[in-house]
Design a protein around this motif. Structure first.
Motif, PDB file in Angstrom:
ATOM      1  N   SER A 141       0.848  -1.199   0.000  1.00 43.10           N
ATOM      2  CA  SER A 141       0.000   0.000   0.000  1.00 43.10           C
ATOM      3  C   SER A 141       0.879   1.242   0.000  1.00 43.10           C
ATOM      4  CB  SER A 141      -0.931   0.017   1.216  1.00 43.10           C
ATOM      5  OG  SER A 141      -2.030  -0.849   1.030  1.00 43.10           O
ATOM      6  N   VAL A 142       0.493   2.205  -0.820  1.00 44.43           N
ATOM      7  CA  VAL A 142       1.169   3.500  -0.906  1.00 44.43           C
ATOM      8  C   VAL A 142       0.117   4.569  -0.644  1.00 44.43           C
ATOM      9  CG1 VAL A 142       2.457   5.085  -2.379  1.00 44.43           C
ATOM     10  CG2 VAL A 142       2.846   2.616  -2.560  1.00 44.43           C
ATOM     11  N   PRO A 143       0.405   5.552   0.213  1.00 42.20           N
ATOM     12  CA  PRO A 143      -0.581   6.622   0.457  1.00 42.20           C
ATOM     13  C   PRO A 143      -1.125   7.196  -0.844  1.00 42.20           C
ATOM     14  CG  PRO A 143       1.259   6.844   1.969  1.00 42.20           C
ATOM     15  CD  PRO A 143       1.625   5.744   1.021  1.00 42.20           C
ATOM     16  N   ALA A 144      -2.412   7.496  -0.836  1.00 40.16           N
ATOM     17  CA  ALA A 144      -3.118   7.869  -2.072  1.00 40.16           C
ATOM     18  C   ALA A 144      -2.476   9.037  -2.805  1.00 40.16           C
ATOM     19  CB  ALA A 144      -4.574   8.182  -1.743  1.00 40.16           C
ATOM     20  N   ARG A 145      -1.870   9.969  -2.095  1.00 34.15           N
ATOM     21  CA  ARG A 145      -1.304  11.162  -2.740  1.00 34.15           C
ATOM     22  C   ARG A 145       0.133  10.966  -3.220  1.00 34.15           C
ATOM     23  NH1 ARG A 145      -3.374  16.248   1.071  1.00 34.15           N
ATOM     24  NH2 ARG A 145      -5.626  15.854   0.829  1.00 34.15           N
ATOM     25  N   ASN A 146       0.730   9.835  -2.900  1.00 33.32           N
ATOM     26  CA  ASN A 146       2.131   9.627  -3.267  1.00 33.32           C
ATOM     27  C   ASN A 146       2.262   9.002  -4.653  1.00 33.32           C
ATOM     28  OD1 ASN A 146       2.502  10.540  -0.705  1.00 33.32           O
ATOM     29  ND2 ASN A 146       3.776   8.836  -0.024  1.00 33.32           N
ATOM     30  N   ARG A 147       3.389   9.245  -5.275  1.00 31.17           N
ATOM     31  CA  ARG A 147       3.658   8.681  -6.590  1.00 31.17           C
ATOM     32  C   ARG A 147       3.838   7.170  -6.470  1.00 31.17           C
ATOM     33  NH1 ARG A 147       8.604  11.203  -9.780  1.00 31.17           N
ATOM     34  NH2 ARG A 147       7.168  12.991  -9.644  1.00 31.17           N
ATOM     35  N   VAL A 148       3.347   6.457  -7.483  1.00 37.63           N
ATOM     36  CA  VAL A 148       3.435   5.001  -7.498  1.00 37.63           C
ATOM     37  C   VAL A 148       4.203   4.547  -8.727  1.00 37.63           C
ATOM     38  CG1 VAL A 148       2.088   2.894  -7.813  1.00 37.63           C
ATOM     39  CG2 VAL A 148       1.359   4.578  -6.149  1.00 37.63           C
ATOM     40  N   HIS A 149       5.005   3.503  -8.575  1.00 35.57           N
ATOM     41  CA  HIS A 149       5.765   2.942  -9.684  1.00 35.57           C
ATOM     42  C   HIS A 149       5.343   1.493  -9.900  1.00 35.57           C
ATOM     43  CE1 HIS A 149       8.500   6.404  -9.629  1.00 35.57           C
ATOM     44  NE2 HIS A 149       8.489   6.292  -8.302  1.00 35.57           N
ATOM     45  N   ASP A 150       5.198   1.110 -11.157  1.00 35.07           N
ATOM     46  CA  ASP A 150       4.898  -0.277 -11.481  1.00 35.07           C
ATOM     47  C   ASP A 150       6.130  -1.134 -11.221  1.00 35.07           C
ATOM     48  OD1 ASP A 150       2.307   0.283 -12.284  1.00 35.07           O
ATOM     49  OD2 ASP A 150       2.904   0.696 -14.356  1.00 35.07           O
ATOM     50  N   VAL A 151       5.919  -2.230 -10.503  1.00 31.10           N
ATOM     51  CA  VAL A 151       7.023  -3.126 -10.170  1.00 31.10           C
ATOM     52  C   VAL A 151       6.590  -4.552 -10.497  1.00 31.10           C
ATOM     53  CG1 VAL A 151       8.609  -3.890  -8.370  1.00 31.10           C
ATOM     54  CG2 VAL A 151       7.627  -1.584  -8.256  1.00 31.10           C
TER      55      VAL A 151
END
Length: 341
Positions: A141-151
């Protein structure tokens, strides 16, 4: 010609005499060339500095961690380019492994997925001690406002809030919240119920904590199922399972059973959960308490006594009433049918 970082470490010759290059140590003497020795020492130093972080993180480390240990970026690149270490992402380096697995895969997932990423769902439960469960992906889980990277190999979720555990080790959500989300993200109702039951039975999640976490859930696509399953797992309310079973029998058109029939066995009085005298059929509804401590021993003795008296006993876990009711009721109906009919 001095040693340059990134150059070949195992140059064979380093001493030149009279225009002829000879092994260090002089003609006729077999010794390792100076540059070869220096290269080996550099490799040993790099391996030694990286060993500690790699052990802690399941064979992997990050560029920053390795630099904090005293390695330069050039030294790290040398190890990667020579194939001794493996690049496993933007941040992750396999120091003692070619592929991240187990604890190494968890660390890689949180390092690569995005800022403030934490293990969540069943992955967080596994990090907290859940055993005998296999999952093809690592849930983060990553906080909703943070950038996410496909891994690759990682499933990233974006909940409104996260509840990380304030302890050492890989960053992860608290077990009770992770269990609720694992049930919500499960691919089937059966998987959802299984995850919750295993988490409580193995002591990864306390029943009261799970009830508290569930009470805070406002919306979910499995509200009815999870309400019943969590109640069954946490409350251990066998009577609730019996009442639900009687209702299922009525909807199926089966005769109304007698509940809590008293029998006398070699160790005193015992109660049968559900009984049909006319069919000589006993059904035992197994709540979570049937799998704790010595309960299986007592259950086996009670079932054996019923069988020795000539009756048939069927066992139905409470969770079975939630995820496979028709299959169990088919068995009950068959038990009511005279053999050969």
């Amino acid at each position: 010609m001095g040693y340059r970082e990134g150059a070949v470490d195992d140059d064979r010759y380093a001493v030149s005499k009279g225009g002829h290059t000879v092994p260090e140590g002089g003609p006729g003497r077999r010794s390792r060339p100076r540059r070869s020795v220096e290269g080996a020492r550099r490799r040993e130093r790099r391996a030694l500095l990286a060993k500690g972080p790699a052990v802690v993180h399941g064979g992997v480390a990050t560029w920053r961690i390795l630099q904090d240990r005293g390695l330069s970026r050039a030294e790290i690149r040398t190890e990667i380019e020579t194939g001794r270490w493996t690049r496993l992402g933007r941040h992750t380096i396999g120091v003692t492994v070619r592929q991240a697995t187990g604890r190494g895969a968890w660390w890689r997932a949180v390092w690569e997925a995005g800022p403030r990423a934490v293990l969540d769902g069943v992955s967080a439960l596994q990090a907290a001690g859940l055993e005998h469960w296999e999952e093809r992906t690592v849930h983060v889980s990553v906080p909703a406002r943070n950038r996410v990277h496909d891994v690759p190999g990682v499933t990233v979720h974006r909940p409104r809030t996260t509840d990380p555990v304030g302890v050492g080790g890989v960053p992860r959500s608290r077990p009770e919240g992770a269990a609720v989300r694992a049930a919500q993200w499960a691919v089937s109702d059966r998987q959802a119920a299984t995850i919750l039951a295993m988490a409580v039975q193995q002591g990864v999640v306390a029943p009261e904590a799970l009830l508290g976490a569930w009470a805070g859930v406002r919306s979910t696509n499995r509200r009815t199922l999870l309400d019943a399953v969590i109640r069954d797992i946490c409350a251990g309310a066998e009577a609730l399972g019996e009442l639900d079973f009687a209702a299922l029998c009525r909807r199926r058109g089966l005769p109304e059973p007698t509940r809590q029939v008293l029998r006398t066995g070699p160790r005193g009085r015992v109660y049968l959960d559900v009984y049909w005298a006319e069919f000589g059929l006993h059904v035992e509804i197994d709540g979570a308490q049937h799998y704790r401590g010595l309960a299986p021993v007592d259950d086996a003795l009670r079932q054996n006594e019923v069988a020795l008296g000539g009756d048939v006993t069927l066992r139905i876990p409470v969770l079975g009433l939630r995820v496979r009711p028709d299959a169990f009721l088919d068995q009950v109906e068959r038990a009511m049918t005279p053999r050969g009919a």
